[in-house]
Design a protein around this motif. Structure first.
Motif, PDB file in Angstrom:
ATOM      1  N   GLY A 210       9.529   2.259  -4.719  1.00 20.41           N
ATOM      2  CA  GLY A 210       8.420   1.425  -5.201  1.00 20.41           C
ATOM      3  C   GLY A 210       7.062   1.919  -4.761  1.00 20.41           C
ATOM      4  O   GLY A 210       6.073   1.219  -4.934  1.00 20.41           O
ATOM      5  N   CYS A 211       6.972   3.104  -4.180  1.00 23.02           N
ATOM      6  CA  CYS A 211       5.666   3.595  -3.731  1.00 23.02           C
ATOM      7  C   CYS A 211       4.779   3.873  -4.943  1.00 23.02           C
ATOM      8  O   CYS A 211       5.201   4.526  -5.890  1.00 23.02           O
ATOM      9  CB  CYS A 211       5.836   4.875  -2.915  1.00 23.02           C
ATOM     10  SG  CYS A 211       4.250   5.595  -2.453  1.00 23.02           S
ATOM     11  N   PRO A 212       3.529   3.378  -4.913  1.00 21.78           N
ATOM     12  CA  PRO A 212       2.654   3.618  -6.065  1.00 21.78           C
ATOM     13  C   PRO A 212       2.306   5.091  -6.265  1.00 21.78           C
ATOM     14  O   PRO A 212       1.803   5.463  -7.325  1.00 21.78           O
ATOM     15  CB  PRO A 212       1.397   2.803  -5.736  1.00 21.78           C
ATOM     16  CG  PRO A 212       1.506   2.387  -4.336  1.00 21.78           C
ATOM     17  CD  PRO A 212       2.913   2.554  -3.875  1.00 21.78           C
TER      18      PRO A 212
ATOM     19  N   CYS B 186       0.843  -1.188   0.000  1.00 24.53           N
ATOM     20  CA  CYS B 186       0.000   0.000   0.000  1.00 24.53           C
ATOM     21  C   CYS B 186       0.885   1.246   0.000  1.00 24.53           C
ATOM     22  O   CYS B 186       2.036   1.207   0.440  1.00 24.53           O
ATOM     23  CB  CYS B 186      -0.855   0.056   1.268  1.00 24.53           C
ATOM     24  SG  CYS B 186      -1.969  -1.309   1.477  1.00 24.53           S
ATOM     25  N   THR B 187       0.294   2.335  -0.416  1.00 25.71           N
ATOM     26  CA  THR B 187       0.998   3.613  -0.348  1.00 25.71           C
ATOM     27  C   THR B 187       1.354   3.911   1.110  1.00 25.71           C
ATOM     28  O   THR B 187       0.498   3.829   1.981  1.00 25.71           O
ATOM     29  CB  THR B 187       0.088   4.736  -0.893  1.00 25.71           C
ATOM     30  OG1 THR B 187      -0.247   4.409  -2.231  1.00 25.71           O
ATOM     31  CG2 THR B 187       0.769   6.087  -0.846  1.00 25.71           C
ATOM     32  N   GLY B 188       2.611   4.206   1.336  1.00 24.12           N
ATOM     33  CA  GLY B 188       3.043   4.558   2.687  1.00 24.12           C
ATOM     34  C   GLY B 188       3.254   3.375   3.609  1.00 24.12           C
ATOM     35  O   GLY B 188       3.444   3.546   4.817  1.00 24.12           O
TER      36      GLY B 188
ATOM     37  N   GLY C  51      -2.184  10.439  -4.153  1.00 22.13           N
ATOM     38  CA  GLY C  51      -2.380   9.330  -3.212  1.00 22.13           C
ATOM     39  C   GLY C  51      -1.389   9.356  -2.061  1.00 22.13           C
ATOM     40  O   GLY C  51      -1.537   8.600  -1.096  1.00 22.13           O
ATOM     41  N   CYS C  52      -0.365  10.205  -2.143  1.00 21.89           N
ATOM     42  CA  CYS C  52       0.681  10.254  -1.098  1.00 21.89           C
ATOM     43  C   CYS C  52       0.058  10.458   0.277  1.00 21.89           C
ATOM     44  O   CYS C  52      -0.803  11.308   0.464  1.00 21.89           O
ATOM     45  CB  CYS C  52       1.641  11.396  -1.419  1.00 21.89           C
ATOM     46  SG  CYS C  52       2.792  11.763  -0.091  1.00 21.89           S
ATOM     47  N   VAL C  53       0.499   9.628   1.238  1.00 26.81           N
ATOM     48  CA  VAL C  53      -0.012   9.781   2.600  1.00 26.81           C
ATOM     49  C   VAL C  53       1.018  10.451   3.509  1.00 26.81           C
ATOM     50  O   VAL C  53       0.844  10.514   4.718  1.00 26.81           O
ATOM     51  CB  VAL C  53      -0.433   8.414   3.206  1.00 26.81           C
ATOM     52  CG1 VAL C  53      -1.613   7.829   2.446  1.00 26.81           C
ATOM     53  CG2 VAL C  53       0.733   7.434   3.231  1.00 26.81           C
ATOM     54  N   GLY C  54       2.106  10.911   2.893  1.00 29.29           N
ATOM     55  CA  GLY C  54       3.105  11.660   3.654  1.00 29.29           C
ATOM     56  C   GLY C  54       3.856  10.834   4.665  1.00 29.29           C
ATOM     57  O   GLY C  54       4.185  11.310   5.745  1.00 29.29           O
ATOM     58  N   CYS C  55       4.152   9.569   4.302  1.00 27.47           N
ATOM     59  CA  CYS C  55       4.851   8.703   5.260  1.00 27.47           C
ATOM     60  C   CYS C  55       6.294   9.165   5.472  1.00 27.47           C
ATOM     61  O   CYS C  55       6.914   8.835   6.465  1.00 27.47           O
ATOM     62  CB  CYS C  55       4.830   7.258   4.791  1.00 27.47           C
ATOM     63  SG  CYS C  55       5.931   6.908   3.411  1.00 27.47           S
ATOM     64  N   GLY C  56       6.825   9.911   4.529  1.00 27.20           N
ATOM     65  CA  GLY C  56       8.171  10.452   4.670  1.00 27.20           C
ATOM     66  C   GLY C  56       9.249   9.588   4.067  1.00 27.20           C
ATOM     67  O   GLY C  56      10.423   9.956   4.076  1.00 27.20           O
ATOM     68  N   HIS C  57       8.867   8.442   3.537  1.00 21.12           N
ATOM     69  CA  HIS C  57       9.869   7.533   2.988  1.00 21.12           C
ATOM     70  C   HIS C  57      10.655   8.185   1.857  1.00 21.12           C
ATOM     71  O   HIS C  57      11.869   8.006   1.751  1.00 21.12           O
ATOM     72  CB  HIS C  57       9.171   6.263   2.497  1.00 21.12           C
ATOM     73  CG  HIS C  57      10.082   5.227   1.947  1.00 21.12           C
ATOM     74  ND1 HIS C  57      11.314   4.950   2.501  1.00 21.12           N
ATOM     75  CD2 HIS C  57       9.950   4.393   0.885  1.00 21.12           C
ATOM     76  CE1 HIS C  57      11.884   3.988   1.797  1.00 21.12           C
ATOM     77  NE2 HIS C  57      11.090   3.647   0.810  1.00 21.12           N
ATOM     78  N   CYS C  58       9.963   8.978   1.028  1.00 23.61           N
ATOM     79  CA  CYS C  58      10.648   9.653  -0.087  1.00 23.61           C
ATOM     80  C   CYS C  58      11.819  10.474   0.415  1.00 23.61           C
ATOM     81  O   CYS C  58      12.930  10.391  -0.106  1.00 23.61           O
ATOM     82  CB  CYS C  58       9.699  10.611  -0.786  1.00 23.61           C
ATOM     83  SG  CYS C  58       8.518   9.801  -1.781  1.00 23.61           S
ATOM     84  N   GLY C  59      11.506  11.295   1.418  1.00 25.48           N
ATOM     85  CA  GLY C  59      12.553  12.167   1.940  1.00 25.48           C
ATOM     86  C   GLY C  59      13.703  11.355   2.506  1.00 25.48           C
ATOM     87  O   GLY C  59      14.875  11.664   2.303  1.00 25.48           O
TER      88      GLY C  59
ATOM     89  N   ARG D 193       2.076  16.001   2.703  1.00 23.39           N
ATOM     90  CA  ARG D 193       2.287  15.400   1.383  1.00 23.39           C
ATOM     91  C   ARG D 193       3.725  15.695   0.951  1.00 23.39           C
ATOM     92  O   ARG D 193       4.307  16.686   1.368  1.00 23.39           O
ATOM     93  CB  ARG D 193       1.346  16.008   0.331  1.00 23.39           C
ATOM     94  CG  ARG D 193      -0.118  15.747   0.573  1.00 23.39           C
ATOM     95  CD  ARG D 193      -0.479  14.312   0.215  1.00 23.39           C
ATOM     96  NE  ARG D 193      -1.897  14.083   0.421  1.00 23.39           N
ATOM     97  CZ  ARG D 193      -2.443  13.725   1.577  1.00 23.39           C
ATOM     98  NH1 ARG D 193      -1.689  13.565   2.643  1.00 23.39           N
ATOM     99  NH2 ARG D 193      -3.741  13.516   1.670  1.00 23.39           N
ATOM    100  N   PHE D 194       4.246  14.813   0.120  1.00 26.34           N
ATOM    101  CA  PHE D 194       5.573  15.073  -0.436  1.00 26.34           C
ATOM    102  C   PHE D 194       5.437  15.451  -1.906  1.00 26.34           C
ATOM    103  O   PHE D 194       4.448  15.119  -2.570  1.00 26.34           O
ATOM    104  CB  PHE D 194       6.466  13.851  -0.280  1.00 26.34           C
ATOM    105  CG  PHE D 194       7.154  13.822   1.058  1.00 26.34           C
ATOM    106  CD1 PHE D 194       8.508  14.085   1.161  1.00 26.34           C
ATOM    107  CD2 PHE D 194       6.428  13.581   2.218  1.00 26.34           C
ATOM    108  CE1 PHE D 194       9.129  14.088   2.411  1.00 26.34           C
ATOM    109  CE2 PHE D 194       7.040  13.578   3.459  1.00 26.34           C
ATOM    110  CZ  PHE D 194       8.393  13.829   3.558  1.00 26.34           C
ATOM    111  N   GLY D 195       6.405  16.158  -2.408  1.00 31.69           N
ATOM    112  CA  GLY D 195       6.396  16.547  -3.812  1.00 31.69           C
ATOM    113  C   GLY D 195       7.811  16.540  -4.362  1.00 31.69           C
ATOM    114  O   GLY D 195       8.792  16.357  -3.618  1.00 31.69           O
TER     115      GLY D 195
HETATM  116  S1  SF4 Z   1       5.997  10.256   1.159  1.00 30.31           S
HETATM  117 FE1  SF4 Z   1       6.748   9.207  -0.688  1.00 30.31          FE
HETATM  118  S2  SF4 Z   1       6.803   7.040  -0.138  1.00 30.31           S
HETATM  119 FE2  SF4 Z   1       5.487   8.055   1.370  1.00 30.31          FE
HETATM  120  S3  SF4 Z   1       3.418   7.906   0.549  1.00 30.31           S
HETATM  121 FE3  SF4 Z   1       4.225   9.845  -0.191  1.00 30.31          FE
HETATM  122  S4  SF4 Z   1       5.090   9.380  -2.210  1.00 30.31           S
HETATM  123 FE4  SF4 Z   1       4.825   7.420  -1.127  1.00 30.31          FE
END
Ligand code: SF4
Ligand code: SF4
Length: 719
Positions: free
Chosen positions: A634-636, A413-415, A658-666, A615-617
């Motif tokens: 691999g986040c959708p 799932c996302t996040g 759809g980003c849930v702002g989990c922070g993984h991107c950063g 949210r991330f961008g």
């Molecule tokens: S912060 Fe990045 S990894 Fe997390 S949900 Fe948003 S786009 Fe996906």
């Protein structure tokens, strides 16, 4: 669990004269309450999870009826729960997903079936076979036969399914034998209605307790020499009693048809698909009126020889529709026909596929072959032409889209909190080289798909560490096992951890502590923050359990903390210190978290309260377009879009809504030193005065830095 079944629970209160409407598996739940069941239990898994999920949230109904509910830690404990019916006149039902659950339960099942029962014992088996299945393609039929348990496979019709529950208990009691009620995926999810009855309180229940234990009876133990007598009882008393009940109560059904010199024998669960295939050939209507007489086996084990011979006696040829391999029923019918000296030709495998799901397409092909061979006077040429042209159209469509549409493997799932751990594994492997990775059952098995493609084997639920035990000593690098917290409690704590300690294993285990058995629909487990009944923790904790067992090297880390996770993985895989090393990766299942947050946020928004969303961008101007972030995350929600810069052709990465702002991107951008293009946005709904002032100040500063443009004129996000 986080999902509410309030609507479904209401239907469990229906009484005489009411009509139940809903899904097959919920109809089973209602039928249990109507059958005077004393206790229920099981282990969740598709397609029967809802049975326990709904009962867990129906505690007040269960309390009224005095029914005990046990949410078991695995299928073996669920099967053992049925031991209550060996000595006491108490009806019990347990459920799990097959074939895997039946495998886990098989020891207790053998013992139960040998000892026999006095109270009805019903096992609702979610037969996860065929297209859409997530487990090995095997069937429960073999278990029923080898342990002498009866196997019901009702046709997917709510009245038949619920009757099977009530008959299942009675059949179990009259033959002193546990009964398996097999429900295929489609039977679980078929919708319909049946006439409801009032719920029945059991004679033996929490509200009506037994005065004391039964008298000691060695014959109720599956121990020699009692087992020798039990084997005889199975054949000489229980089997004839079961066959008599099946015949007397018409559990199997004969559907008439005018083509009397041929017939079809079908496993009950396949009946609807068979009827649809007959419709394709113009040999049936949508209401089950078929031209071919059909014997519907709502009980697939045991067969009743006289019923089979009576059906076949007047027929030149019969088609046996039995899904899966081996063809136990077809072989048995061959033997029945020979013993009855009947010359009816029996078709089955050959005309129908040897293995695999009997889809309507497969059944239509088989029926075409059968009708052409045995009823050549029937013109099926039009139906054959329509069927052939549908297949041609499909081929054409596949040829058109095949080369252009990429495969879409399932993903986290996302996040999801488990995704960052696999990113960390990839980053660690960049430095220390590839290691053997033993995967497991659970959401983390999604990492076996791209972009991670991680996992050398899967040997069962909670079995990853055990499966790495033989590999580790043969490698010059430590092996890594991945296990979920659900898998840990299901099996891994003993078969993996205790065994590794006992054998001085030197591997690394990562336990994904997301708080639930998420892959089966988010159910609570012993280490969940909440308990199924009262919402309080049960007191079981993975870290203290590991330490109590004797694990010396344990790290408990935030799963999103990529830097620490990568460092700990490297350390665990390379340290000179011997012994099992365990990393507990903590992060709540995002699906469960979002379900909770969404309802909290909706309530807060309605109440006009301040709600903050993150949210991330990705900054288009900074993104270089190498897409390392996508390969490592691999986040959708991470996707690509055309490059807005006319001088650059590579598409840039983009984060969708759809980003849930989990922070993984950063974290990825930082830990992998990818690029500085990621930014974090905070979206404020119902902003306070302080939010507005703060926002205007920031916009003014940015405008000043930007040469006088005044972004403060823009509205505050969420306003
Ligand atoms: S912060 Fe990045 S990894 Fe997390 S949900 Fe948003 S786009 Fe996906
Ligand atoms: S259900 Fe939970 S644990 Fe499973 S993939 Fe989704 S977020 Fe991850």
């Amino acid at each position: 669990m986080e999902r509410s079944f309030a609507k479904e629970i209401e239907s469990l209160r229906l009484g005489d004269g009411d009509t139940f409407r809903g899904e097959g598996i919920l109809a089973v739940t209602k039928a249990l309450l109507q059958s005077g069941v004393s206790y229920v239990g099981g282990y969740q898994g598709a397609p029967v999870s809802h049975l326990i999920d709904v009962l867990v949230q129906s505690q007040d109904i269960l309390d009224d009826l005095g029914i005990h509910l046990e949410t078991c830690t695995n299928e073996a404990s669920a099967a053992a729960l049925l031991g209550a019916s060996i000595n006491y006149p108490a009806r019990g039902c347990v459920t799990w997903k097959a074939i895997v659950g039946t495998n886990v339960a098989s020891d207790a099942l053998s013992n139960l079936a040998s000892a026999g029962v006095v109270g009805g014992a019903l096992i609702v088996v979610g037969e996860d076979y065929g297209e859409g299945a997530s487990v090995i393609q095997e069937r429960s039929h073999a278990y029923a036969m080898k342990s002498s348990m009866w196997l019901l496979d009702p046709r997917p019709d709510l009245t038949t399914i619920t009757n099977s529950v009530e008959h299942g208990f009675a059949l179990s009691e009259i033959s002193n034998t546990p009964v398996m009620l097999e429900l295929r995926i489609r039977a679980c999810h078929v919708t319909g209605e049946f006439p409801a009855k009032a719920n029945v309180a059991a004679k033996v229940s929490r509200n009506s307790r037994l005065p004391g234990p039964s008298a000691f009876n060695y014959d109720h133990l599956a121990h020699p020499p009692a087992t020798f007598m039990q084997e005889k009882l199975k054949l000489e008393q229980r089997l004839p009693a079961a066959r008599k009940y099946i015949l007397d109560h018409g559990l199997n059904e004969v559907m008439p048809g005018d083509l009397n010199d041929v017939g079809i024998i079908v496993q009950g669960g396949l009946y609807n698909a068979l009827n649809r295939a007959l419709m394709n050939l113009g040999l049936a209507d949508a209401f089950g009126q078929s031209r071919v007489p059909t014997l519907v086996l709502n009980v697939t084990y045991p067969l009743v020889p006289e019923q089979i011979s009576a059906f076949c006696a007047s027929k030149r040829a019969v088609l046996m529709v039995e899904e899966g391999s081996p063809d136990y029923i077809e072989q048995a019918i061959h033997a029945i026909l020979r013993k009855a000296d009947l010359n009816t030709r029996l078709h089955g495998k050959g005309m129908l596929p040897e293995a695999g799901e009997y889809t309507i397409e497969a059944l239509t092909r088989g029926l075409l072959a059968f009708i052409k061979a045995e009823q050549p006077q029937i013109d099926v040429s039009t139906a054959e032409a329509v069927f052939g042209s549908a297949l041609e159209n499909r081929k054409t469509a596949q040829a058109l889209i095949g080369p252009t549409l990429p495969q879409r493997p399932p993903t986290f799932c996302t996040g999801c909190p488990e995704r960052p751990v696999f990113t960390a594994i990839k980053l660690a492997e960049r430095e220390i080289g590839k290691v053997h990775i033993a995967a497991d059952i659970g959401c983390h098995a999604l990492a076996t798909f791209a972009p991670f493609s991680v996992g050398h084997s899967i040997l069962g639920y909670g079995m990853s560490l055990a499966s790495a035990a033989g590999v580790g000593p043969l490698m010059n690098k430590r092996s890594l096992a991945i296990m979920g917290d659900g898998g840990f409690w299901h099996n891994g704590v003993l078969s993996g951890v205790a065994s590794a300690l006992f054998n001085r294993g030197d591997g690394v285990l990562v336990i994904m502590q997301n708080g639930y058995t998420s892959a089966t629909g988010v159910q609570y487990i012993p280490s969940s923050a909440g308990n199924r009944v009262d919402g309080q923790p049960s007191g079981s904790d993975i870290e203290s359990t590991l330490k109590a067992l004797g694990v010396q090297w344990v790290r408990r880390l935030r799963s999103y903390g990529l830097k620490d996770m990568t460092a700990s993985l490297k350390e665990a895989l390379t340290t000179a210190r011997k012994g099992l090393k365990v990393i507990i990766a903590e992060g709540e299942c995002q699906l469960a978290r979002q379900r909770r947050l969404r309802s909290d946020e909706t309530r807060a928004l309605k109440a006009g309260e301040r709600v903050l969303r993150t949210r991330f961008g990705i900054d288009d101007a900074v993104c270089t377009g190498d897409h390392s972030c996508i390969r490592l995350s691999g986040c959708p929600s991470l996707t690509i879009k055309p490059n807005p810069d006319p001088l650059r052709t590579d598409p840039v990465a983009s984060v969708n809504s759809g980003c849930v702002g989990c922070g993984h991107c950063g974290e990825v951008a930082h830990a992998a030193v990818l690029c500085p293009s990621f930014y974090r946005t905070e979206i404020v709904h119902n902003p306070t005065l302080w939010d507005r002032l703060n926002d205007r100040f920031h916009r003014a500063v940015i405008g000043w830095l930007g040469g006088g443009r005044n972004p403060a004129a823009q509205p505050v996000a969420g306003e």
